[in-house]
Each structure stands twice: as C-alpha cells, then as structure tokens.
Scaffold this motif. Sequence first.
Motif, PDB file in Angstrom:
ATOM      1  N   LYS A 148      34.170  48.669  54.898  1.00  0.00           N
ATOM      2  CA  LYS A 148      34.304  49.619  55.994  1.00  0.00           C
ATOM      3  C   LYS A 148      34.355  48.960  57.364  1.00  0.00           C
ATOM      4  CE  LYS A 148      31.799  53.183  53.540  1.00  0.00           C
ATOM      5  NZ  LYS A 148      30.620  54.039  53.541  1.00  0.00           N
ATOM      6  N   TRP A 149      34.190  47.658  57.411  1.00  0.00           N
ATOM      7  CA  TRP A 149      34.130  46.946  58.691  1.00  0.00           C
ATOM      8  C   TRP A 149      35.033  45.730  58.667  1.00  0.00           C
ATOM      9  CZ3 TRP A 149      31.716  50.281  61.516  1.00  0.00           C
ATOM     10  CH2 TRP A 149      30.698  51.042  60.972  1.00  0.00           C
ATOM     11  N   GLY A 150      35.554  45.381  59.792  1.00  0.00           N
ATOM     12  CA  GLY A 150      36.290  44.138  59.954  1.00  0.00           C
ATOM     13  C   GLY A 150      37.737  44.175  59.519  1.00  0.00           C
ATOM     14  N   VAL A 151      38.411  43.079  59.825  1.00  0.00           N
ATOM     15  CA  VAL A 151      39.811  42.886  59.442  1.00  0.00           C
ATOM     16  C   VAL A 151      39.813  42.092  58.138  1.00  0.00           C
ATOM     17  CG1 VAL A 151      42.004  41.824  60.085  1.00  0.00           C
ATOM     18  CG2 VAL A 151      40.589  42.929  61.834  1.00  0.00           C
ATOM     19  N   TRP A 152      40.441  42.649  57.120  1.00  0.00           N
ATOM     20  CA  TRP A 152      40.566  42.010  55.803  1.00  0.00           C
ATOM     21  C   TRP A 152      42.022  42.097  55.396  1.00  0.00           C
ATOM     22  CZ3 TRP A 152      36.452  39.886  53.046  1.00  0.00           C
ATOM     23  CH2 TRP A 152      35.191  40.140  53.553  1.00  0.00           C
ATOM     24  N   SER A 201      46.932  38.676  50.393  1.00  0.00           N
ATOM     25  CA  SER A 201      46.970  39.701  49.340  1.00  0.00           C
ATOM     26  C   SER A 201      45.656  39.754  48.577  1.00  0.00           C
ATOM     27  CB  SER A 201      48.107  39.424  48.357  1.00  0.00           C
ATOM     28  OG  SER A 201      49.333  39.420  49.008  1.00  0.00           O
ATOM     29  N   SER A 202      45.117  38.604  48.246  1.00  0.00           N
ATOM     30  CA  SER A 202      43.839  38.549  47.523  1.00  0.00           C
ATOM     31  C   SER A 202      42.704  39.075  48.391  1.00  0.00           C
ATOM     32  CB  SER A 202      43.532  37.121  47.086  1.00  0.00           C
ATOM     33  OG  SER A 202      44.505  36.663  46.190  1.00  0.00           O
ATOM     34  N   CYS A 203      42.744  38.747  49.659  1.00  0.00           N
ATOM     35  CA  CYS A 203      41.731  39.213  50.600  1.00  0.00           C
ATOM     36  C   CYS A 203      41.755  40.740  50.707  1.00  0.00           C
ATOM     37  CB  CYS A 203      41.988  38.567  51.957  1.00  0.00           C
ATOM     38  SG  CYS A 203      40.852  39.063  53.266  1.00  0.00           S
ATOM     39  N   LEU A 204      42.944  41.295  50.839  1.00  0.00           N
ATOM     40  CA  LEU A 204      43.078  42.744  50.933  1.00  0.00           C
ATOM     41  C   LEU A 204      42.616  43.422  49.644  1.00  0.00           C
ATOM     42  CD1 LEU A 204      43.911  45.333  52.303  1.00  0.00           C
ATOM     43  CD2 LEU A 204      46.275  44.863  51.618  1.00  0.00           C
ATOM     44  N   ALA A 205      42.990  42.882  48.505  1.00  0.00           N
ATOM     45  CA  ALA A 205      42.565  43.450  47.216  1.00  0.00           C
ATOM     46  C   ALA A 205      41.044  43.446  47.108  1.00  0.00           C
ATOM     47  CB  ALA A 205      43.197  42.677  46.065  1.00  0.00           C
ATOM     48  N   TYR A 206      40.420  42.369  47.533  1.00  0.00           N
ATOM     49  CA  TYR A 206      38.965  42.252  47.528  1.00  0.00           C
ATOM     50  C   TYR A 206      38.340  43.357  48.391  1.00  0.00           C
ATOM     51  CZ  TYR A 206      34.396  40.235  48.707  1.00  0.00           C
ATOM     52  OH  TYR A 206      33.048  40.031  48.921  1.00  0.00           O
ATOM     53  N   ALA A 207      38.872  43.527  49.599  1.00  0.00           N
ATOM     54  CA  ALA A 207      38.339  44.533  50.519  1.00  0.00           C
ATOM     55  C   ALA A 207      38.509  45.946  49.974  1.00  0.00           C
ATOM     56  CB  ALA A 207      39.012  44.405  51.881  1.00  0.00           C
ATOM     57  N   ARG A 260      42.820  50.512  55.750  1.00  0.00           N
ATOM     58  CA  ARG A 260      42.407  50.375  54.352  1.00  0.00           C
ATOM     59  C   ARG A 260      41.978  51.701  53.749  1.00  0.00           C
ATOM     60  NH1 ARG A 260      40.069  45.998  56.647  1.00  0.00           N
ATOM     61  NH2 ARG A 260      37.957  46.832  56.519  1.00  0.00           N
ATOM     62  N   MET A 261      41.263  52.505  54.512  1.00  0.00           N
ATOM     63  CA  MET A 261      40.777  53.789  53.991  1.00  0.00           C
ATOM     64  C   MET A 261      41.914  54.712  53.617  1.00  0.00           C
ATOM     65  SD  MET A 261      37.506  54.585  56.383  1.00  0.00           S
ATOM     66  CE  MET A 261      36.308  53.331  56.704  1.00  0.00           C
ATOM     67  N   ALA A 262      43.076  54.511  54.204  1.00  0.00           N
ATOM     68  CA  ALA A 262      44.240  55.344  53.898  1.00  0.00           C
ATOM     69  C   ALA A 262      45.051  54.802  52.710  1.00  0.00           C
ATOM     70  CB  ALA A 262      45.146  55.429  55.124  1.00  0.00           C
ATOM     71  N   MET A 263      44.660  53.650  52.191  1.00  0.00           N
ATOM     72  CA  MET A 263      45.419  53.014  51.108  1.00  0.00           C
ATOM     73  C   MET A 263      44.921  53.445  49.734  1.00  0.00           C
ATOM     74  SD  MET A 263      45.692  49.088  52.311  1.00  0.00           S
ATOM     75  CE  MET A 263      46.731  48.599  53.652  1.00  0.00           C
ATOM     76  N   GLU A 283      38.874  32.619  48.527  1.00  0.00           N
ATOM     77  CA  GLU A 283      38.154  32.425  49.784  1.00  0.00           C
ATOM     78  C   GLU A 283      38.201  30.970  50.259  1.00  0.00           C
ATOM     79  OE1 GLU A 283      35.382  34.078  47.443  1.00  0.00           O
ATOM     80  OE2 GLU A 283      34.849  35.751  48.747  1.00  0.00           O
ATOM     81  N   ASP A 284      38.289  30.045  49.302  1.00  0.00           N
ATOM     82  CA  ASP A 284      38.349  28.627  49.659  1.00  0.00           C
ATOM     83  C   ASP A 284      39.619  28.286  50.430  1.00  0.00           C
ATOM     84  OD1 ASP A 284      35.906  28.087  48.379  1.00  0.00           O
ATOM     85  OD2 ASP A 284      36.916  27.816  46.454  1.00  0.00           O
ATOM     86  N   ASP A 285      40.685  29.056  50.218  1.00  0.00           N
ATOM     87  CA  ASP A 285      41.959  28.808  50.886  1.00  0.00           C
ATOM     88  C   ASP A 285      42.192  29.718  52.086  1.00  0.00           C
ATOM     89  OD1 ASP A 285      42.723  26.777  49.130  1.00  0.00           O
ATOM     90  OD2 ASP A 285      43.520  28.222  47.696  1.00  0.00           O
ATOM     91  N   ALA A 286      41.225  30.573  52.398  1.00  0.00           N
ATOM     92  CA  ALA A 286      41.393  31.541  53.485  1.00  0.00           C
ATOM     93  C   ALA A 286      41.420  30.849  54.850  1.00  0.00           C
ATOM     94  CB  ALA A 286      40.274  32.572  53.446  1.00  0.00           C
ATOM     95  N   LEU A 287      42.431  31.138  55.614  1.00  0.00           N
ATOM     96  CA  LEU A 287      42.591  30.555  56.943  1.00  0.00           C
ATOM     97  C   LEU A 287      41.499  31.021  57.903  1.00  0.00           C
ATOM     98  CD1 LEU A 287      44.389  28.684  58.586  1.00  0.00           C
ATOM     99  CD2 LEU A 287      45.844  30.646  59.093  1.00  0.00           C
ATOM    100  N   CYS A 288      40.953  32.198  57.671  1.00  0.00           N
ATOM    101  CA  CYS A 288      39.911  32.734  58.552  1.00  0.00           C
ATOM    102  C   CYS A 288      38.650  31.870  58.553  1.00  0.00           C
ATOM    103  CB  CYS A 288      39.572  34.174  58.183  1.00  0.00           C
ATOM    104  SG  CYS A 288      38.957  34.394  56.510  1.00  0.00           S
ATOM    105  N   ARG A 289      38.496  31.033  57.553  1.00  0.00           N
ATOM    106  CA  ARG A 289      37.330  30.134  57.500  1.00  0.00           C
ATOM    107  C   ARG A 289      37.318  29.174  58.686  1.00  0.00           C
ATOM    108  NH1 ARG A 289      35.157  28.698  51.934  1.00  0.00           N
ATOM    109  NH2 ARG A 289      34.680  26.813  53.087  1.00  0.00           N
TER     110      ARG A 289
END
Length: 72
Positions: free
Chosen positions: A51-55, A39-45, A63-66, A4-10
């Motif tokens: 159930k909400w937001g872009v991850w 990849s780490s963000c998606l794995a976390y989600a 995501r629900m289909a994965m 999360e410290d390296d996440a660009l969304c911050r």
Amino acid sequence: MSWEDDALCRTVSPDEFFPELGGSASYARQVCELCAVTSSCLAYALRRGEKWGVWGGTTPQERMAMPGWRDS
C-alpha cells in the motif's frame, strides 16, 4: 539469488521510493524504467498488497487498480 539482488533501487536512497504524501515519485519511476527486474518487483508488490511506495514503477493508487492486487 533473487530479483531483489538485481534491483537498481538498491543503489538509491529508499526515501526516493516512499515520497511524502503529495510528493513526487518521478525520480523513482525513472530508476524503475532503467531496472531489469521491474516486472518481478511489480508482481511482488501485487502479491503482497503493498500500500506504500513505488514498486515496479507504479504508485499505490495504480497498483490498487490492477488485477492481482490484494488488500492485505
């Protein structure tokens, strides 16, 4: 230090990653495409069953289909 410290969304408003129903997630996806920890963000989600937001560049429906998504 976590991914999360390296996440660009911050550096972007959280509102961009949680669009209103029917709103566009395109800007959030563009940010995710440039991010080093998508990849780490998606794995976390997927682990948390977000159930909400872009991850990790994905919408809730995608995501629900994965494999690995869990309904929390």
